[in-house]
Motif scaffolding. Structure first.
Motif, PDB file in Angstrom:
ATOM      1  N   GLY A  50       4.571  19.745  12.422  1.00  0.00           N
ATOM      2  CA  GLY A  50       3.975  20.943  13.324  1.00  0.00           C
ATOM      3  C   GLY A  50       2.707  21.141  14.021  1.00  0.00           C
ATOM      4  O   GLY A  50       2.719  21.071  14.637  1.00  0.00           O
ATOM      5  N   GLY A  51       3.492  18.985  14.934  1.00  0.00           N
ATOM      6  CA  GLY A  51       1.941  18.697  15.064  1.00  0.00           C
ATOM      7  C   GLY A  51       0.859  19.654  14.913  1.00  0.00           C
ATOM      8  O   GLY A  51       0.174  19.793  14.626  1.00  0.00           O
ATOM      9  N   HIS A  55      -1.091  21.701  11.585  1.00  0.00           N
ATOM     10  CA  HIS A  55      -2.141  20.670  11.465  1.00  0.00           C
ATOM     11  C   HIS A  55      -3.047  21.204  10.938  1.00  0.00           C
ATOM     12  O   HIS A  55      -4.072  21.027  10.308  1.00  0.00           O
ATOM     13  CB  HIS A  55      -1.778  19.005  12.281  1.00  0.00           C
ATOM     14  CG  HIS A  55      -0.544  19.139  11.170  1.00  0.00           C
ATOM     15  ND1 HIS A  55      -0.208  18.042   9.492  1.00  0.00           N
ATOM     16  CD2 HIS A  55       1.333  18.123  11.610  1.00  0.00           C
ATOM     17  CE1 HIS A  55       1.283  17.523   9.628  1.00  0.00           C
ATOM     18  NE2 HIS A  55       1.472  18.059  10.076  1.00  0.00           N
ATOM     19  N   MET A  83       2.908  28.403  12.631  1.00  0.00           N
ATOM     20  CA  MET A  83       4.820  26.680  12.670  1.00  0.00           C
ATOM     21  C   MET A  83       6.295  27.936  13.192  1.00  0.00           C
ATOM     22  O   MET A  83       6.737  27.592  13.487  1.00  0.00           O
ATOM     23  CB  MET A  83       5.032  27.031  11.385  1.00  0.00           C
ATOM     24  CG  MET A  83       4.299  25.559  10.785  1.00  0.00           C
ATOM     25  SD  MET A  83       3.833  23.616  11.699  1.00  0.00           S
ATOM     26  CE  MET A  83       6.257  24.183  12.309  1.00  0.00           C
ATOM     27  N   ILE A 151       1.623  22.416   1.481  1.00  0.00           N
ATOM     28  CA  ILE A 151       2.365  22.090   2.489  1.00  0.00           C
ATOM     29  C   ILE A 151       3.416  21.404   2.545  1.00  0.00           C
ATOM     30  O   ILE A 151       3.085  20.029   1.704  1.00  0.00           O
ATOM     31  CB  ILE A 151       1.015  21.096   3.788  1.00  0.00           C
ATOM     32  CG1 ILE A 151      -0.750  22.405   3.926  1.00  0.00           C
ATOM     33  CG2 ILE A 151       1.915  20.953   5.210  1.00  0.00           C
ATOM     34  CD1 ILE A 151       0.599  23.847   4.254  1.00  0.00           C
ATOM     35  N   SER A 153       6.246  18.800   4.168  1.00  0.00           N
ATOM     36  CA  SER A 153       5.765  18.540   5.287  1.00  0.00           C
ATOM     37  C   SER A 153       7.577  18.162   6.093  1.00  0.00           C
ATOM     38  O   SER A 153       8.703  18.449   5.335  1.00  0.00           O
ATOM     39  CB  SER A 153       5.593  16.551   5.396  1.00  0.00           C
ATOM     40  OG  SER A 153       6.680  15.784   4.904  1.00  0.00           O
TER      41      SER A 153
HETATM   42  O1  IP8 Z   1       4.257  17.506  11.180  1.00  0.00           O
HETATM   43  C1  IP8 Z   1       4.101  19.854   8.010  1.00  0.00           C
HETATM   44  O2  IP8 Z   1       5.438  19.158   8.422  1.00  0.00           O
HETATM   45  P1  IP8 Z   1       5.280  17.954   9.425  1.00  0.00           P
HETATM   46  C2  IP8 Z   1       3.725  21.191   8.592  1.00  0.00           C
HETATM   47  O3  IP8 Z   1       6.774  17.458   9.291  1.00  0.00           O
HETATM   48  C3  IP8 Z   1       2.396  21.929   8.397  1.00  0.00           C
HETATM   49  O4  IP8 Z   1       4.097  17.054   8.289  1.00  0.00           O
HETATM   50  C4  IP8 Z   1       2.233  23.203   8.342  1.00  0.00           C
HETATM   51  C5  IP8 Z   1       1.532  21.138   8.626  1.00  0.00           C
END
Ligand code: IP8
Length: 265
Positions: A50-51, A55, A83, A151, A153
């Motif tokens: 998500g970067g 986040h 996203m 959320i 990941s």
């Molecule tokens: O970057 C989290 O995915 P990650 C995505 O793989 C959100 O931890 C919606 C925060």
């Protein structure tokens, strides 16, 4: 499906600028799309993080702990939309490089229970793989049977998909060369560890530096812990630096590459 799939994760710290809200690193996305096309690995499942898209919004609305008040509902919608925006940029790059990629939105096919995947609709993904298509998933805001929402990941998804589809390997593309003896961003003496066993990973003996920017899913160590179930299924994981050209390409091609191998044995 003829061969066992490869699961590739592109970290949010690679495809976005984690220090600037909703800012994609288009050069990196473009380069990685080309590397994926050139490597021509099939079957392939792609997951991205998500970067600075997912986040900060998830944090603003405190979504990681689940539903608490009505005002968070908008945050859920906004996080998912952010996203999809990032995913749109990834998809555009993949398609412009002739990668036959298809989006699979986790919010529409995954339900979690207390933050852990409870059910995931695998049939369409299986059919895509059989057809030679590349399913593209991402960390997302999803519905949770206990907490209302959660959320999810990308790393939890990676582990689950790798296990469910009997993947031959996982490749994690992050913003550092692999696992280090110390935090490589603040310690010049930090040494890259080329090989880590599952037992060593479990003992948390090794530190790994990820992005220090907002990450509601636990930072790099949390990401590594998510891999444990896949490693227990004997699925080898290679951590490479996806900010450096050709590392992901070489990893996909099974060529010699700087990185850390994590495996059960
Ligand atoms: O970057 C989290 O995915 P990650 C995505 O793989 C959100 O931890 C919606 C925060």
């Amino acid at each position: 499906m003829k061969a066992k799939p490869t699961v590739l994760k592109l970290g949010g710290s690679v495809i976005t600028d984690k220090n600037k809200p909703a800012t994609a690193n288009l050069d990196a996305i473009e380069r990685l799309a080309n590397e994926i096309f050139q490597a021509n690995v099939s079957p392939l499942i792609l997951v991205h993080g998500g970067g600075s898209f997912g986040h900060p919004i998830a944090k603003k609305y405190n979504l990681a702990e689940g539903y608490e008040k009505p005002a968070q509902m908008f945050g859920f919608s906004e996080t998912h939309r952010a996203m999809t925006q990032l995913n749109g940029l990834v998809m555009e790059a993949l398609l412009s490089h002739d990668v036959t990629a298809v989006v699979v939105a986790p919010s529409s096919c995954v339900v979690t229970k207390a933050g852990r995947i409870q059910s995931i609709e695998l049939k369409p993904i299986k059919r895509m793989l059989d057809m030679g298509l590349v399913p593209v998933l991402y960390g997302d805001a999803v519905l949770d049977s206990q907490r209302g929402f959660a959320i999810l990941s990308g790393d939890q998804l990676v582990s689950s998909l790798a296990i469910n589809f009997g993947a031959s390997r996982i490749i994690l593309g992050g913003d550092v060369d692999g696992l280090f003896t110390e935090d490589p961003k603040s310690n010049a003496s930090a040494e890259l560890i080329r090989h880590v066993s599952l037992e060593e990973l479990k003992s948390e003996k090794h530190k790994i530096e990820g992005s220090k920017a907002t990450d509601v899913t636990g930072g790099m160590l949390g990401k590594m812990q998510e891999l444990i179930p896949a490693l227990e299924h004997d699925i080898r994981t290679l951590v490479v630096n996806a900010t450096k050209p050709l590392r992901v390409y070489k990893a996909l091609k099974r060529e010699e590459v700087i990185g850390t191998i994590i495996e059960k044995g």
